[in-house]
Write a protein that holds these residues in place. Structure first.
Motif, PDB file in Angstrom:
ATOM      1  N   VAL A 234       0.753  -1.182  -0.003  1.00 41.33           N
ATOM      2  CA  VAL A 234      -0.020  -0.068   0.089  1.00 41.33           C
ATOM      3  C   VAL A 234       0.666   1.199   0.014  1.00 41.33           C
ATOM      4  O   VAL A 234       0.456   2.392  -0.626  1.00 41.33           O
ATOM      5  CB  VAL A 234      -1.109   0.071   1.410  1.00 41.33           C
ATOM      6  N   ASN A 235       1.987   1.219   0.575  1.00 40.62           N
ATOM      7  CA  ASN A 235       2.785   2.322   0.670  1.00 40.62           C
ATOM      8  C   ASN A 235       3.628   2.466  -0.517  1.00 40.62           C
ATOM      9  O   ASN A 235       4.221   3.686  -0.821  1.00 40.62           O
ATOM     10  CB  ASN A 235       3.767   2.196   2.044  1.00 40.62           C
ATOM     11  N   LEU A 236       3.966   1.563  -1.196  1.00 42.63           N
ATOM     12  CA  LEU A 236       4.574   1.456  -2.557  1.00 42.63           C
ATOM     13  C   LEU A 236       3.791   2.155  -3.316  1.00 42.63           C
ATOM     14  O   LEU A 236       4.272   3.043  -4.345  1.00 42.63           O
ATOM     15  CB  LEU A 236       5.221   0.127  -2.979  1.00 42.63           C
ATOM     16  N   ILE A 237       2.454   1.878  -3.568  1.00 41.00           N
ATOM     17  CA  ILE A 237       1.762   2.411  -4.434  1.00 41.00           C
ATOM     18  C   ILE A 237       1.267   3.887  -4.102  1.00 41.00           C
ATOM     19  O   ILE A 237       1.494   4.698  -4.976  1.00 41.00           O
ATOM     20  CB  ILE A 237       0.462   1.424  -4.585  1.00 41.00           C
ATOM     21  N   GLY A 238       0.793   4.107  -3.078  1.00 39.28           N
ATOM     22  CA  GLY A 238       0.689   5.333  -2.472  1.00 39.28           C
ATOM     23  C   GLY A 238       1.967   6.412  -2.523  1.00 39.28           C
ATOM     24  O   GLY A 238       1.961   7.551  -2.957  1.00 39.28           O
TER      25      GLY A 238
ATOM     26  N   ARG B 222      13.671   2.716  -4.306  1.00 42.17           N
ATOM     27  CA  ARG B 222      15.210   3.183  -3.930  1.00 42.17           C
ATOM     28  C   ARG B 222      14.972   4.793  -3.091  1.00 42.17           C
ATOM     29  O   ARG B 222      15.249   5.008  -2.216  1.00 42.17           O
ATOM     30  CB  ARG B 222      16.126   3.268  -4.898  1.00 42.17           C
ATOM     31  N   TYR B 223      14.149   5.498  -3.963  1.00 36.98           N
ATOM     32  CA  TYR B 223      14.144   6.842  -3.502  1.00 36.98           C
ATOM     33  C   TYR B 223      13.245   7.053  -2.310  1.00 36.98           C
ATOM     34  O   TYR B 223      13.837   7.994  -1.469  1.00 36.98           O
ATOM     35  CB  TYR B 223      13.399   7.522  -4.962  1.00 36.98           C
ATOM     36  N   ASP B 224      12.195   6.429  -1.882  1.00 32.00           N
ATOM     37  CA  ASP B 224      11.239   6.406  -0.829  1.00 32.00           C
ATOM     38  C   ASP B 224      10.503   5.530  -0.671  1.00 32.00           C
ATOM     39  O   ASP B 224       9.483   5.520  -0.794  1.00 32.00           O
ATOM     40  CB  ASP B 224      10.387   7.856  -1.090  1.00 32.00           C
ATOM     41  N   GLY B 225      11.138   4.368  -0.309  1.00 28.49           N
ATOM     42  CA  GLY B 225      10.489   3.160  -0.251  1.00 28.49           C
ATOM     43  C   GLY B 225       9.612   3.020   1.014  1.00 28.49           C
ATOM     44  O   GLY B 225       9.850   3.568   2.024  1.00 28.49           O
ATOM     45  N   PRO B 226       8.923   1.898   1.203  1.00 29.72           N
ATOM     46  CA  PRO B 226       8.001   1.677   2.325  1.00 29.72           C
ATOM     47  C   PRO B 226       8.565   1.232   3.268  1.00 29.72           C
ATOM     48  O   PRO B 226       7.864   1.184   4.512  1.00 29.72           O
ATOM     49  CB  PRO B 226       6.893   0.556   1.752  1.00 29.72           C
TER      50      PRO B 226
ATOM     51  N   GLY C 253       7.255   5.284  11.926  1.00 33.86           N
ATOM     52  CA  GLY C 253       7.526   4.161  12.939  1.00 33.86           C
ATOM     53  C   GLY C 253       7.954   2.714  11.962  1.00 33.86           C
ATOM     54  O   GLY C 253       6.971   2.008  12.318  1.00 33.86           O
ATOM     55  N   GLY C 254       8.871   2.751  10.987  1.00 33.47           N
ATOM     56  CA  GLY C 254       8.978   1.480  10.482  1.00 33.47           C
ATOM     57  C   GLY C 254       8.638   1.467   9.116  1.00 33.47           C
ATOM     58  O   GLY C 254       8.967   0.573   8.138  1.00 33.47           O
ATOM     59  N   LEU C 255       7.438   2.006   8.943  1.00 33.37           N
ATOM     60  CA  LEU C 255       6.734   2.034   7.514  1.00 33.37           C
ATOM     61  C   LEU C 255       6.501   3.362   7.014  1.00 33.37           C
ATOM     62  O   LEU C 255       6.110   4.437   7.876  1.00 33.37           O
ATOM     63  CB  LEU C 255       5.543   1.281   7.566  1.00 33.37           C
ATOM     64  N   ARG C 256       6.656   3.584   5.663  1.00 34.20           N
ATOM     65  CA  ARG C 256       6.386   4.888   5.149  1.00 34.20           C
ATOM     66  C   ARG C 256       5.684   4.935   4.192  1.00 34.20           C
ATOM     67  O   ARG C 256       5.854   4.158   3.164  1.00 34.20           O
ATOM     68  CB  ARG C 256       7.866   5.679   5.004  1.00 34.20           C
TER      69      ARG C 256
END
Length: 408
Positions: free
Chosen positions: A247-251, A283-287, A390-393
């Motif tokens: 979900v964080n990769l897509i968003g 790479r640039y802003d991973g989850p 907290g661990g996920l972005r």
């Protein structure tokens, strides 16, 4: 090197919106830094690419939290659920890790994942069908979240009615900020999740289906390669890990494109760039941010810094993946970047089992959204976006507008 641990300021909205200036400073200050990370825990950050790559394959660094000297790591898990929930591939080492991974690896091979492409595309189109008439949407809640949730739910054979329950328990268990988590709330969520999985597996045992959980139950009952705690832990890991990062990769990928109109236009003009674009988003802003936790089985020296036995080591992939010694012009988003061997999926024996599925979902989701949502843009200023901590972005919400007339 400073003897005082640096605080990662999760309570600071500016840091949450863009942690990379601080990350860059940490990397420049030294290859290994003590830091206070999510939940107030202390860890040793490995900030440079080559050191991180080596650390992820170093057998002296354990994945098992029971090797950690900080008792808070175990105390945050309710005692009654602790044993089973720790017995996952994510938190085990060989030989248990080898055995557990082998049991599910066939479900996530490139060939098996490729067979899922038509269904992933169908789910993607159905989700977009529901939002294109309005000309606006929250692309996290309406699209980036339900897509991987639906895919992993169907793969495992989880009833659709249970989706919101397991999402809520997962959020309560794993989302952390600058403050230590509430043990009562976390404990309740752990117990609810375990109770739910126990009932679900009992139902699968009574009425097996053509799904991965039914296959794992057969392995447990017929071949005795899983005990009951391991079966519950495996179900938990597959269910949660099957969607929380994607979900964080897509968003996050869509948010990155909206912040870089030149890259957005390039990808719209040439969809063949999608596979490389997914790698660049990772790479640039991973989850996974800031990185991947390990625990020192013994005193370990990394880049000249001795890390004591039992210490938490955080291989800071989010920092290492912008190391200029490995990636030219690392702070620039470049969807045409070549030689993009990032650490977002880890490395070594714990390399993410679901990476092929995450890549497929990311390519289909982002590619289809760009095709079907013309004139896509943020509905708020970039500074108003709220990011997970907290661990996920990734963006917690992604309000957008687009032109509905041409969106068919």
């Amino acid at each position: 090197m400073s003897q005082q641990p640096v605080l990662l300021p999760y309570a600071d909205p500016a840091f949450m919106a863009d942690p990379f200036p601080l990350y860059r400073q940490l990397r420049e200050d030294g290859p290994v830094r003590r830091a206070v990370v999510a939940g107030g825990l202390e860890a040793w950050l490995v900030t440079r690419y080559e050191d991180g790559l080596a650390a992820l394959s170093d057998s002296r660094l354990s994945s098992d939290v029971r090797d950690a000297s900080d008792p808070r790591l175990l105390e945050r898990l309710p005692a009654t659920e602790r044993e089973s929930m720790l017995r996952t591939m994510l938190r085990s080492d060989p030989p248990d890790h080898t055995r557990l991974r082998r049991l599910v690896s066939k479900a996530f091979t490139a060939r098996r994942v490729a067979e899922l492409r038509p269904r992933v595309q169908e789910i993607t189109d159905q989700l977009l069908d529901a939002i294109v008439p309005a000309g606006k949407a929250d692309l996290v809640e309406d699209f980036a979240l339900p897509l991987p949730v639906t895919v992993i739910r169907e793969l495992l054979g989880v009833p659709v009615a249970d989706r919101h329950d397991f999402q809520r328990w997962t959020d309560e268990m794993i989302l952390q900020g600058d403050e230590p988590p509430d043990p009562v709330r976390v404990g309740r969520a752990w117990r609810q999740m375990r109770s739910y999985l126990t009932r679900l597996l009992a139902d699968k045992r009574a009425r097996p289906g053509d799904d991965l959980l039914s296959a794992l139950i057969a392995t447990r009952d017929e071949e005795h390669r899983l005990d009951e705690d391991e079966l519950i832990a495996m179900a938990f890991l597959l269910l949660v890990a099957g969607y929380v990062t994607t979900v964080n990769l897509i968003g996050g990928g869509i948010a990155a494109l909206l912040a870089h109109p030149d890259q957005l236009g390039m990808l719209r003009d040439d969809p063949e760039l999608l596979p490389g674009a997914i790698e660049e988003f990772l790479r640039y802003d991973g989850p996974v941010n800031p990185g991947i936790a390990r625990f020192a089985r013994e005193d370990v020296t990394i880049a000249g810094v001795t890390i004591p036995r039992g210490a938490t080591v955080l291989v800071a992939s989010a920092i290492a993946d912008r190391d200029p010694a490995r990636f030219p012009d690392p702070d620039r988003l470049d969807i045409t970047r070549q030689d993009n061997a990032h650490l977002a999926f880890g490395h070594g024996i714990h390399y993410c089992l679901g990476a092929p599925l995450a890549r497929l979902e990311g390519q289909i989701a982002i590619g289809t959204a760009l095709r079907r949502l013309p004139h896509l843009g943020l509905a708020v200023s970039p500074g108003e976006l709220r990011w997970r901590s907290g661990g996920l972005r990734g963006p917690a919400q992604l309000p957008v507008t687009f032109t509905p007339d041409d969106a068919g």
